[in-house]
Design a protein around this motif. Structure first.
Motif, PDB file in Angstrom:
ATOM      1  N   TYR A  58       0.825  -1.202   0.000  1.00  0.00           N
ATOM      2  CA  TYR A  58       0.000   0.000   0.000  1.00  0.00           C
ATOM      3  C   TYR A  58       0.860   1.254   0.000  1.00  0.00           C
ATOM      4  N   THR A  59       2.082   1.106   0.509  1.00  0.00           N
ATOM      5  CA  THR A  59       2.943   2.276   0.639  1.00  0.00           C
ATOM      6  C   THR A  59       4.405   1.849   0.562  1.00  0.00           C
ATOM      7  N   GLU A  61       6.572   3.082   2.601  1.00  0.00           N
ATOM      8  CA  GLU A  61       7.068   3.016   3.974  1.00  0.00           C
ATOM      9  C   GLU A  61       6.697   1.613   4.452  1.00  0.00           C
ATOM     10  N   ILE A  63       5.547  -1.637   6.113  1.00  0.00           N
ATOM     11  CA  ILE A  63       4.794  -1.983   7.314  1.00  0.00           C
ATOM     12  C   ILE A  63       4.904  -3.478   7.585  1.00  0.00           C
ATOM     13  N   ARG A  91      -7.317   5.309  -3.205  1.00  0.00           N
ATOM     14  CA  ARG A  91      -6.325   4.696  -2.341  1.00  0.00           C
ATOM     15  C   ARG A  91      -5.099   4.240  -3.128  1.00  0.00           C
ATOM     16  N   TRP A 171      -1.804  12.829   0.151  1.00  0.00           N
ATOM     17  CA  TRP A 171      -3.246  12.581   0.135  1.00  0.00           C
ATOM     18  C   TRP A 171      -3.979  13.773  -0.468  1.00  0.00           C
TER      19      TRP A 171
ATOM     20  N   SER B  35      -2.983   3.795   5.095  1.00  0.00           N
ATOM     21  CA  SER B  35      -2.661   3.173   3.816  1.00  0.00           C
ATOM     22  C   SER B  35      -3.861   2.426   3.247  1.00  0.00           C
ATOM     23  N   ARG B  39      -8.557   7.597   7.118  1.00  0.00           N
ATOM     24  CA  ARG B  39      -7.799   8.724   7.649  1.00  0.00           C
ATOM     25  C   ARG B  39      -8.762   9.866   7.931  1.00  0.00           C
TER      26      ARG B  39
END
Lengths: 568, 80
Positions: A58-59, A61, A63, A91, A171, B35, B39
């Motif tokens: 998803y990113t 960074e 996880i 998304r 975002w 993600s 949010r």
């Protein structure tokens, strides 16, 4: 040149990969199908380039472990095909934004394009291309639509090298793009969407789950039995047996080669379960007894995977799985284990913590019988009566549960809560289901067939040399004393290290009582994984983890086998 | 406070929607939920919740996401 296929989980990267490289990889409808990475190659102009199917993320960074792999691989790529789920543009564009900040050319595939129309989503692809500054091509990886155009436009890939931004700024950028390119019109719930909601609500969901599991079990059993009864057994009995009898005569009805190739004759006839010749039992076990169940199991599993049912089962069973120190998503590796333990243990990587991976892998390797074992259990124990088959499976289920509860209370560490995306139901394409089925069946034939033939051959040699008799004498106290099995059953236990199906088959000539058969099958399933499983288990758990898992395995087998012997 | 009630996702009824106000958790939880599109400012709908503190299924845009009961208790929404 190296091209990376990147995108959120379950956007169709693997289907895309198969399309452009012609390599078959397992694609399913749930997040986390690809846990390692797969390499392939394709022709781009005159050049042969490398293509890598990167696990979904998803990113950038990192996880989870899979995402860590993804962001590391970005260092070594020359170009990214960013695969985006068009039905979930907002998304998905977050990862795209992160990619655009890196020094790497990007092409965007608006995948699952065919689903946008009936879901009331309209996307202006040309405008999106203008806003992102990289080529954007609508695609449908499953059917191949748009793939050629995308490949043609790879040379236009660009890297806008946007400055690095904070998540909030990204975002905000995504929000602004969405408002310019996407319009959503209200649409009525389709029947699939109604079914989707029903299968996640507690009451209807659990009823549907019970129905799905019961139907699957029944279907696997009927297809398996049907193939054996109407196809494989007639083939072996009517066609192969007479040929083998001719060979038997040619070999002089005895001697070393006769014993190796044909094996023992019973009343002058070949018994495919017991003769133990490479060309009789050696071929019958994999092709006659196991293959039908492998076909049946993977057909049904493939359907469940591609429809997108499994993540729902994960949510419904989350509570139960927490009792054994896991969360619902661990049901996916567990279900895969009912086919083969090797991919199952690899799939435990979709779990976040070390503790969960240890518990899941240990439980799978001890209490889950693979399709090959199950086929043999159905064949051997089923002949004594269905209640005995139920006893074997019931015992293994209790072992799975009790051992899980014990591990949950003893293994240190932390098990996080479930956090998964539930994919929409999709009507599976028969082509995709059958292609995947063929890939798995071929995998079985390639990996299992040689080992089974070798195992039967080795067993013949070891018998001739009298080595098994020596082992049987030493192990008799455990095998006979604790498990109540004849001392020769140790041969099956030793062979279980090579292949479980052959091992269970070795119980056939021992003329065991039904109760002894139950004990034998349970002990063989629990005690020591086959060599292929052992190798992945060692790789996934590390040396110390493996030692602990084996300790648990031996202790559990002795306790359970002993208890069964007392009861039965 | 604008008179609208702020509650956690666990207090939402199935079928009810709200706008995410805050995620009361550490950096890692916030990141993981972000993600998946959960949010602050985002409208989410609770699809269902399993009994006995089981997972909660949310609809975020057009995607369904299942999260644990504990996490759901950390997401504060404003009901409209």
């Amino acid at each position: 040149m190296r091209i990376l296929l990147m995108g959120n989980p379950n956007v169709g990267k693997s289907a895309f990969f198969s399309r452009i490289t012609g390599t078959r990889v397992i694609a399913s409808n749930y997040p986390g199908t690809t846990v390692g990475f797969t390499k392939g190659s394709m022709k781009l102009g005159q050049e042969q380039v490398e293509v890598i199917d990167v696990p979904g993320t998803y990113t950038l960074e990192p996880i989870s472990k899979a995402e860590e792999v993804a962001s590391q691989m970005l260092q070594d790529g020359d170009l990214v095909i960013d695969i985006v789920d068009s039905t979930n543009l907002e998304r998905n564009l977050y990862l795209t934004q992160e990619l655009l900040e890196r020094q790497i050319p990007v092409v965007v595939a608006l995948n699952i394009w065919d689903d946008t129309k009936h879901r009331g989503i309209s996307i202006d692809a040309a405008k999106l291309e203008g806003l992102l500054g990289v080529p954007v091509i609508p695609t449908v990886a499953v059917t191949g639509q748009g793939i050629k155009e995308l490949v043609d436009r790879i040379p236009e890939a660009a890297s806008p090298q946007m400055p690095e931004r904070t998540p909030d700024e990204r975002w905000a950028a995504v929000g602004s793009i969405i408002s310019q390119v996407q319009t959503i019109t209200h649409h009525h719930h389709t029947w699939l969407e109604h079914l989707q909601d029903a299968s996640i609500k507690p009451l209807t969901g659990l009823s549907i789950a019970a129905l799905v599991l019961a139907t699957s079990f029944f279907a696997i059993r009927s297809i398996g039995e049907g193939l054996i009864g109407y196809v494989m057994e007639p083939l072996f009995e009517k066609l192969w047996a007479p040929l083998m009898m001719k060979l038997s005569e040619l070999l002089g009805s005895g001697g070393f080669w006769h014993d190796m190739l044909i094996g023992e004759l019973f009343d002058g006839e070949i018994d495919f379960f017991q003769s133990m010749g490479v060309l009789t039992t050696g071929l019958f076990i994999p092709l006659g007894a196991v293959l039908p169940y492998i076909l049946a199991f993977y057909l049904i599993l493939g359907l469940l995977e591609d429809v997108g049912y499994l993540p729902r089962l994960a949510v419904l069973l989350d509570n139960l799985m927490h009792r054994i120190g896991l969360h619902g998503y661990a049901i996916i590796p567990t279900m895969l284990g009912l086919g083969c333990l090797v991919p199952a243990i690899m799939a435990t990587r979709i779990l976040e913590s070390r503790r969960e991976r240890f518990i899941a892998a240990t439980l799978i390797s001890i209490a889950i019988p693979c399709a090959a074992s199950q086929a043999m259990i159905f064949g051997l124990v089923g002949a004594e009566g269905e209640q005995y088959v139920a006893m074997v499976f019931g015992t293994l289920f209790v072992v799975w549960l009790v051992l899980g509860i014990i591990l949950n209370h003893t293994v240190r560490g932390f098990s996080p809560e479930i956090l998964i995306e539930i994919p929409p139901y999709r009507l599976p394409s028969w082509r995709a289901v059958l292609t995947k089925l063929w890939g798995r069946v071929y995998g079985f034939l390639r990996e299992a067939l040689p080992i089974i033939l070798l195992a039967i051959f080795a067993i013949g040699i070891l018998y001739t040399l009298g080595i098994f008799d020596a082992i049987a004498k030493v192990t008799a106290p455990v095998v006979s004393g604790i498990f109540g099995l004849p001392k020769e059953a140790v041969v099956a236990i030793v062979v279980g290290f090579l292949r479980k199906d052959v091992a269970i088959g070795l119980l056939a000539p021992l003329s065991l009582s039904a109760g002894q058969l139950v004990i034998g099958c349970v002990v063989l399933t629990m005690f020591f994984p086959c060599i292929a499983t052992f190798v992945v288990l060692a790789r996934e758990l590390g040396f110390r983890g493996l030692l602990v898992a084996i300790g648990v395995m031996i202790a559990a087998t002795v306790v359970v086998g002993g208890l069964l012997n007392l009861i039965l | 406070m604008s008179g609208k009630s702020q509650i956690t996702v666990n207090h939402l009824q199935a079928g009810q929607s709200g706008r995410v106000v805050q995620i009361m958790g550490g950096h890692s939880l916030v990141n993981r939920l972000n993600s998946l599109g959960i949010r602050p400012g985002k409208r989410i709908t609770k699809v269902s919740a399993m009994f006995m503190r089981g997972p909660v299924t949310l609809l975020v845009d057009r995607a369904q996401v299942a999260i644990g009961f504990g996490m759901a208790g950390k997401i504060v929404v404003e009901v409209d």
